[in-house]
Enzyme design. Structure first.
Site, PDB file in Angstrom:
ATOM      1  CG  ASP B  76      -1.955   1.060   1.210  1.00 22.01           C
ATOM      2  OD1 ASP B  76      -2.742   1.087   0.242  1.00 22.01           O
ATOM      3  OD2 ASP B  76      -1.987   1.889   2.144  1.00 22.01           O
ATOM      4  CG  ASN B 116       1.608  -6.466   6.701  1.00 23.98           C
ATOM      5  OD1 ASN B 116       1.946  -5.287   6.850  1.00 23.98           O
ATOM      6  ND2 ASN B 116       2.447  -7.479   6.827  1.00 23.98           N
ATOM      7  N   GLY B 118       1.616  -2.695   5.737  1.00 23.92           N
ATOM      8  CA  GLY B 118       2.602  -2.529   4.681  1.00 23.92           C
ATOM      9  C   GLY B 118       2.266  -3.291   3.414  1.00 23.92           C
ATOM     10  CD  GLU B 119       2.417  -8.264   3.298  1.00 18.72           C
ATOM     11  OE1 GLU B 119       1.595  -9.067   2.829  1.00 18.72           O
ATOM     12  OE2 GLU B 119       3.406  -8.647   3.966  1.00 18.72           O
ATOM     13  CG  MET B 120      -3.267  -6.689   0.190  1.00 19.55           C
ATOM     14  SD  MET B 120      -4.020  -8.334   0.196  1.00 19.55           S
ATOM     15  CE  MET B 120      -5.517  -8.018  -0.742  1.00 19.55           C
TER      16      MET B 120
END
Lengths: 326, 326
Positions: B76, B116, B118-120
């Site tokens: 993201d 997460n 830092g991810e989705m």
């Protein structure tokens, strides 16, 4: 004379498809299938971007009506795009490509995002370097184009050929146009009648229900947008073309939210309301609005149906993506 | 006893598949096909992310060996991930999920990236809210799970069920294991012999040619990485588990570059060289290296073959993605 004019505006009662200003979508003809298969891979290949993360399909997602369903797209390094990504579905029917028509055709369009620093952030030279380092691509380009060298013309031709296949025939509305009289409900038919009688069809016509002309956004009232796009004047340099945008297709419009060139409107009822007021000076009642929306949802056709392409792997010589470098 | 030990280490001559430490990939069994079809849609649906732009397939791209082919993933707002995205292909064969094994199975893994930051960058609650606002999803969940409410357990179960189908049988190596003696060239067979005799097979074994144990990265020499990942100690809290990582599968390894948990190595020759020196204290000659690489490329199996899923459109009530807000 009057009758002919009225008929041309779609104000006449329903006489059948021959009299309609909207025509059914036809399956693609004259397709080079080898070029389509190559173009399909390229369309899904993020190695045409600097980051190795963004492909044509990222913003023109064929799982989602050929759009990204966000107001303005996400480009390299998460840059915010200036304009809503138009659907790629039925885009072969457009008189020109991009909202401002700056590309004459699909081939001319396809090279744009690859080299746009705010989109895929790459260069044509670097993209060709990647493709030429991948033996399976080199063989496939040679098979399709009969040349030893890969060039950007071949890349954009192949992508455009694939995109020509992305038409969506067989919507319920097209079934009705083709004679299946019970394909539409009375509410949907009433919505279509309103769509014609209110004047929507004056711009949204032809097989794509749009895409055939540039029109001013904000005819009766100005359109207020926080986006800075001014439309066709960016291409022609003429003041008279300010806020002239390509009329978007309404095919699959249920899937291509959010709406308008700035993606500012999330729902069809809201879009119909804004269009009625700003373009036609007409305030649709809630009942009328619901009917037009019901009609619009009959324009969803058969979506692209193909196996997810498997991309040939990079070779040891392939330049690597640089998602986090300047 | 010695013969048995030698055989167990794969040092014996080739007697046929029965004696091998690598077994063929089997097609998936006991699959709930309705759940698979639902899970396939969810796997491709970027509405499970805050931005509406990132899906499971963004980083575990099924067009590209189930990986993103970049050293560490893009999350993201273009955040740089801390570790290389492992392939989803054949991941049902892993003893646990993630490089550090912190998820016991595919279902436990599937919920991680969604929430997460830092991810989705989403939350399970928000993701469920999106799905429950989409009538076609609500119907499909009810059809598959028989309940009126959608919950995260159903979401992760369906994704995991789809992922179970992502096995890659029928590689040339598996054809050889199953008796097609001419499926491998003499060079590839020599590479396999080296792979066994050098000790690679001690960790890279079983049907996934890996995925069955945690091992220290840097046995003979330390592995120097700019990434901060310390492996299994993050899960167990034990110092002895520092730099213990799940042995990655070598299935489809030609497609799953770059290599190692930090994605620091781009090519198979380099990866084989590093592994030989750091794990086995063996410097492969150029000829040996080429043979092992030739063998590794025979592990590419049939890639997933299914139609690109078409996602049900959002409704007027669906909360919209927020790609550019905090």
């Amino acid at each position: 004379m009057l009758a002919a004019a009225v008929s041309a505006l779609g104000l006449a009662p329903l006489y059948g498809a021959a009299q309609e200003l909207i025509q059914p979508i036809k399956p693609p003809a004259q397709i080079n299938i080898g070029m389509v298969e190559l173009g399909k891979k390229l369309y899904f290949d993020p190695r045409l971007s600097k980051s190795g993360f963004i492909s044509c399909n990222s913003c023109h997602n064929l799982s989602m009506g050929g759009t990204d369903n966000i107001p303005t797209s996400i480009g390299d390094k998460w840059q915010q795009g200036p304009i809503n990504a138009p659907t790629v579905l039925n885009s072969s029917l457009n008189l020109a490509q991009f909202w401002d028509g700056r590309a004459a055709d699909l081939k001319a369009q396809a090279g744009g995002p690859i080299a746009n620093p705010g989109e895929m952030g790459f260069t044509h030279t670097l993209a060709i370097g990647v493709l030429e380092s991948i033996p399976a691509y080199v063989r496939e380009f040679k098979q399709v184009f009969g040349k030893d060298k890969v060039d950007i013309d071949q890349v954009t031709l192949a992508i455009a050929e694939f995109e020509k296949t992305l038409v969506t025939p067989n919507s319920r509305f097209d079934q009705w146009l083709l004679g299946k009289s019970d394909a539409l409900s009375p509410q949907e038919l009433a919505g279509y009648k309103l769509f014609k009688e209110s004047g929507c069809v004056a711009c949204h016509n032809g097989p794509a229900v749009g895409g055939a002309s540039f029109q001013k956004m904000g005819v009766v009232e100005p359109y207020k947008s926080t986006g800075g796009a001014e439309g066709r004047s960016a291409v022609t340099g003429k003041d008279v073309d300010r806020f002239m945008f390509k009329v978007p297709t309404l095919r699959n419009v249920e899937m291509t939210y959010p709406y308008f060139h700035d993606g500012a409107v999330n729902t069809l009822p809201e879009a119909v309301d804004v269009m009625g007021r700003l373009q036609l000076g007409k305030k649709f009642t809630a009942d009328e609005n619901a009917k037009v929306v019901a009609f619009l949802k009959t324009l969803t056709g058969d979506q692209p149906n193909f196996a997810l392409p498997i991309l040939p792997p990079s070779s040891d010589k392939t330049p690597r993506p640089t998602p986090f470098s300047k």
